[in-house]
Scaffold this active site. Structure first.
Site, PDB file in Angstrom:
ATOM      1  N   HIS A 185       0.836  -1.131   0.255  1.00 33.51           N
ATOM      2  CA  HIS A 185       0.039   0.037  -0.211  1.00 33.51           C
ATOM      3  C   HIS A 185       0.967   1.238  -0.065  1.00 33.51           C
ATOM      4  O   HIS A 185       2.090   1.409   0.535  1.00 33.51           O
ATOM      5  CB  HIS A 185      -0.824  -0.015   1.075  1.00 33.51           C
ATOM      6  CG  HIS A 185      -1.842   1.056   1.321  1.00 33.51           C
ATOM      7  ND1 HIS A 185      -1.447   2.534   1.887  1.00 33.51           N
ATOM      8  CD2 HIS A 185      -3.296   1.393   1.078  1.00 33.51           C
ATOM      9  CE1 HIS A 185      -2.707   2.958   1.884  1.00 33.51           C
ATOM     10  NE2 HIS A 185      -3.424   2.469   1.202  1.00 33.51           N
ATOM     11  N   PRO A 186       0.338   2.445  -0.530  1.00 36.37           N
ATOM     12  CA  PRO A 186       1.151   3.490  -0.590  1.00 36.37           C
ATOM     13  C   PRO A 186       2.008   4.012   0.797  1.00 36.37           C
ATOM     14  O   PRO A 186       3.105   4.484   0.666  1.00 36.37           O
ATOM     15  CB  PRO A 186       0.488   4.639  -1.165  1.00 36.37           C
ATOM     16  CG  PRO A 186      -0.608   3.887  -2.088  1.00 36.37           C
ATOM     17  CD  PRO A 186      -0.782   2.470  -1.192  1.00 36.37           C
ATOM     18  N   VAL A 187       1.406   4.011   1.786  1.00 34.50           N
ATOM     19  CA  VAL A 187       1.927   4.187   3.239  1.00 34.50           C
ATOM     20  C   VAL A 187       3.076   3.422   3.536  1.00 34.50           C
ATOM     21  O   VAL A 187       3.593   3.526   4.680  1.00 34.50           O
ATOM     22  CB  VAL A 187       0.999   4.595   4.129  1.00 34.50           C
ATOM     23  CG1 VAL A 187       0.272   5.920   3.690  1.00 34.50           C
ATOM     24  CG2 VAL A 187       0.019   3.757   4.522  1.00 34.50           C
ATOM     25  N   LYS A 188       3.163   2.108   3.043  1.00 37.70           N
ATOM     26  CA  LYS A 188       3.999   1.167   3.519  1.00 37.70           C
ATOM     27  C   LYS A 188       5.476   1.307   3.104  1.00 37.70           C
ATOM     28  O   LYS A 188       5.811   2.245   2.454  1.00 37.70           O
ATOM     29  CB  LYS A 188       3.621  -0.491   2.869  1.00 37.70           C
ATOM     30  CG  LYS A 188       2.046  -0.837   3.572  1.00 37.70           C
ATOM     31  CD  LYS A 188       1.904  -0.760   5.142  1.00 37.70           C
ATOM     32  CE  LYS A 188       0.768  -1.444   5.421  1.00 37.70           C
ATOM     33  NZ  LYS A 188      -0.483  -0.868   5.166  1.00 37.70           N
ATOM     34  N   ILE A 189       6.235   0.656   3.549  1.00 36.79           N
ATOM     35  CA  ILE A 189       7.714   0.367   3.390  1.00 36.79           C
ATOM     36  C   ILE A 189       8.029   0.827   1.853  1.00 36.79           C
ATOM     37  O   ILE A 189       8.809   1.640   1.603  1.00 36.79           O
ATOM     38  CB  ILE A 189       8.620  -0.610   3.869  1.00 36.79           C
ATOM     39  CG1 ILE A 189       8.265  -0.915   5.452  1.00 36.79           C
ATOM     40  CG2 ILE A 189      10.161  -0.319   3.815  1.00 36.79           C
ATOM     41  CD1 ILE A 189       8.321   0.100   6.388  1.00 36.79           C
TER      42      ILE A 189
END
Length: 392
Positions: A185-189
């Site tokens: 997902h976009p906010v993941k690492i």
């Protein structure tokens, strides 16, 4: 607004996606296979199966584990809904194990007690989803020992933990888990826009996962119930899903993976600064799990609400009003209306509920500047202490 998290996409990422857009493959193809191979190598895993998101990854992991009606899945209440919902998708019952008050991960002592009680009532779990909350693994060594004793499958929900390590090895290596799930997902690492991956060392699981992500179809004559009609022929041998990742997403993931070490290094620098800058404030700061090296997807603090002149909500809203996009991870799953309708109620998992009443996720992402972080600390200090803390 300073967000709590955001993607870091550069020109190399854009060029990688454009290259696929001008190629012969847009959907699942050779770039996806390269992405799977690269992450499996990075994690020292035998096999990797990419899918459209981490929820889909959890779902097919549960199906590959044989989870179904009259089975139990256990997980932590301190997680996103998908860690529990994946069991319900399979028709299984879901229960929870409370969290450790220091690490906020699943409490293995509570797990051991619950397993002993469940053995006596014939309600042992078939699957345990062990959530690597904020980027650090649970006590996976203890969980692995309990899994061998009681015979359940371990799925590590490492959605927060791409690039993390446990017991000196990469998360995803499969030493203590049968399968490991990552999120992009976009906010993941690292991000693929949306996407997920299941890693395993068991070839039969990998084969099953690949079939489940693509309608339950096979082109392998050995899996068919009659001779192939020709090169075009396929059979649906079980009920599967369209959970495939595209080559466009995989190209972004491959490019992002090349920058993983830099992403991790900057996250750890920012965490070290937070630990120093926040040390004198009335907060509980994150505590490291033994043997775990976190990937630091989240930086969560707990407010000493019993001594503060302001409430949890007032701190949250005050930071938002100051242009700081804080968040709360997570509302305990058992308190959601759907799970309350299944019989769960407030008070069932007191550590998770106490954590929720105090937790705030502060901004943390590689592009965050020291000046932005200083501002976050300054505004938090003003709210907690009515004075500005020293910022260095």
């Amino acid at each position: 607004m300073i967000p709590y998290g955001r993607q870091s996409v550069d020109q190399a990422d854009i060029d990688a996606v454009v290259e696929v857009l001008t190629s012969d493959w847009l959907t699942q193809g050779p770039t996806l296979e390269r992405f799977e191979a690269a992450l499996a190598e990075r994690c020292e895993a035998g096999f990797a199966v990419a899918v459209c998101n981490a929820t889909a990854a959890l779902h097919i992991a549960c199906l590959a584990a044989g989870l179904g009606q009259n089975d139990w899945l256990w997980t932590s209440p301190n997680t996103f809904l998908a860690s529990a919902n994946c069991g319900r998708y399979c028709g299984a019952d879901v229960d929870f194990v409370d969290i450790d008050p220091l690490t906020w991960n699943l409490d293995t002592d509570a797990l051991a007690r619950k397993l002993e009680a469940a053995e006596s009532t014939g309600t042992l779990p078939k699957v345990l989803v062990a959530v690597a909350f904020s980027g650090q693994s649970c006590d996976m060594r203890a969980i692995g020992e309990l899994a061998r004793r009681y015979g359940f499958v371990v799925i590590e929900d490492a959605s927060h933990a791409v690039g993390a390590h446990y017991a000196g090895r990469p998360v995803g290596c499969g030493e203590f888990a049968d399968m490991t799930v990552f999120s992009f997902h976009p906010v993941k690492i690292v991000t693929t826009g949306e996407g997920g991956m299941v890693l395993t060392n068991r070839p039969e699981l990998a084969e099953h996962l690949r079939r489940l992500r693509s309608h339950g179809m096979t082109r392998d004559p050995a899996q068919m119930d009659e001779p192939s009609h020709g090169p075009w022929y396929y059979q649906q041998v079980e009920l599967g899903f369209n959970y495939r990742m595209t080559d466009m997403q995989a190209a972004l993931g491959l490019s992002q993976l090349n920058k993983l070490d830099g992403f991790l290094a900057r996250r750890r620098e920012l965490v070290a600064r937070y630990q120093t800058l926040l040390a004198d404030l009335p907060l509980v700061l994150p505590t490291a799990q033994a043997e775990a090296e976190s990937a630091w997807h989240l930086y969560v603090v707990r407010l000493h609400t019993d001594v503060l002149p302001v409430s949890h909500r007032q701190v949250f809203e005050g930071l938002r009003a100051a242009g700081i996009g804080v968040n709360v991870h997570y509302i305990p799953v058992h308190l959601q209306p759907y799970y309350r309708d299944l019989g769960f109620k407030p008070g069932d998992f007191p550590e998770s509920e106490a954590y929720y009443a105090q937790a705030i996720s502060l901004p943390l992402y590689p592009a965050m500047t020291d000046a932005q972080q200083d501002y976050v600390v300054d505004q938090l200090g003003r709210l907690l202490c009515k004075t500005s803390p020293a910022v260095s």
